[in-house]
Enzyme design. Structure first.
Site, PDB file in Angstrom:
ATOM      1  N   GLU A 261       0.823  -1.209   0.000  1.00  0.00           N
ATOM      2  CA  GLU A 261       0.000   0.000   0.000  1.00  0.00           C
ATOM      3  C   GLU A 261       0.856   1.258   0.000  1.00  0.00           C
ATOM      4  OE1 GLU A 261      -4.057  -1.336   2.253  1.00  0.00           O
ATOM      5  OE2 GLU A 261      -2.265  -1.111   3.493  1.00  0.00           O
TER       6      GLU A 261
ATOM      7  N   GLU B  84      -2.566  -9.709   3.691  1.00  0.00           N
ATOM      8  CA  GLU B  84      -3.436  -9.679   4.873  1.00  0.00           C
ATOM      9  C   GLU B  84      -4.466 -10.797   4.893  1.00  0.00           C
ATOM     10  OE1 GLU B  84      -2.382  -5.278   4.063  1.00  0.00           O
ATOM     11  OE2 GLU B  84      -2.800  -7.087   2.901  1.00  0.00           O
TER      12      GLU B  84
END
Length: 257
Positions: free
Chosen positions: A111, A131
């Protein structure tokens, strides 16, 4: 430092932000996020800084995102949801940003790279939206940013499997602009940053703002917004200097005015 730090250095008109926690693969702590949140407005306020490079300390990792152990330091999911996020901080920069991805870019590290305007990778870099393997998904913009950067099927593959891809695959799908040898990564990124820094700063900032707007606007609205930003840039002293330099066949000298 056990909690890591954000190291900032300036090379002429280029700033270099380094996530400095190599023993923990540059996993971000709350204190590192706080440092970045403090640094960002100072960088934007410093007119001598015209481009920024973001990288990780050491050769193993760009960043593996938020240190999982940090999650227990929040009072609960709502407290975590309302945190001041390091990816948000980086995206708030008006100054152009280049990610020099030197190893693992996993989770929040992916990110963070996606929050930069341009991404260059070392040949040893790998990327993963990891994740999902731990029972959650990213919250620093990974879905929207991937959807705007790579084909839909490749975005889904990354998000739904959590499996890593190597630098060559990242280049193939358009996640990065260039792949270079590890030893050439920072020189390549800083050379590009200096090239961008040599451009008129207001024009560079408006180009960046327009790119971001274009991703969230319809075509006609985006074109109209582009024209508004063009008018802003054309009214600057730098634009007048650019026209004069073109007419006189000399390099322009731009001051961000």
């Amino acid at each position: 430092m056990a909690d890591g730090r954000i190291r900032f250095e300036q090379d002429g008109n280029v700033g270099v932000l380094t996530l400095d926690r190599p023993a923990k693969l540059n996993a971000a702590t709350r204190s590192m996020s706080a440092e970045l949140l403090e640094l960002i407005p100072r960088i934007d306020a410093d007119r001598s800084i015209r481009a920024v490079v973001v990288t990780g300390a050491g050769e193993r990792a760009f960043s593996v995102g938020t240190d999982v152990g940090e999650l227990d330091r929040y009072d609960g999911p709502w407290d975590f949801r309302n945190r001041r996020d390091y990816c948000d901080a980086l995206r708030s920069l008006r100054t152009p940003v280049i990610a020099a991805v030197n190893g693992y870019a996993y989770g929040g590290g992916l990110e963070l790279a996606l929050s930069c305007d341009i991404r260059i990778a070392a040949s040893t870099a790998t990327f993963a939206a990891a994740e999902i393997k731990l029972g959650w998904i990213g919250g620093g913009g990974v879905t929207a940013l991937l959807a705007g950067s790579v084909p839909a099927s490749d975005a889904a593959l990354l998000l739904l499997t959590g499996d890593p891809i190597d630098a060559a695959e990242a280049l193939r799908i358009g996640l990065v602009s260039k792949v270079v040898a590890t030893g050439e990564l920072l020189p390549t990124a800083t050379e590009l940053a200096h090239r961008i820094a040599s451009r008129p700063p207001v024009a560079a900032a408006t180009a960046k703002a327009n790119l971001r707007a274009a991703r969230s606007m319809g075509l006609e609205a985006a074109i109209q917004y582009e024209r508004e930003l063009q008018a802003v840039a054309l009214g600057t002293q730098d634009a007048a200097e650019g026209r004069a330099a073109f007419a006189e066949r000399r390099p322009g000298h731009f001051e961000g005015r």
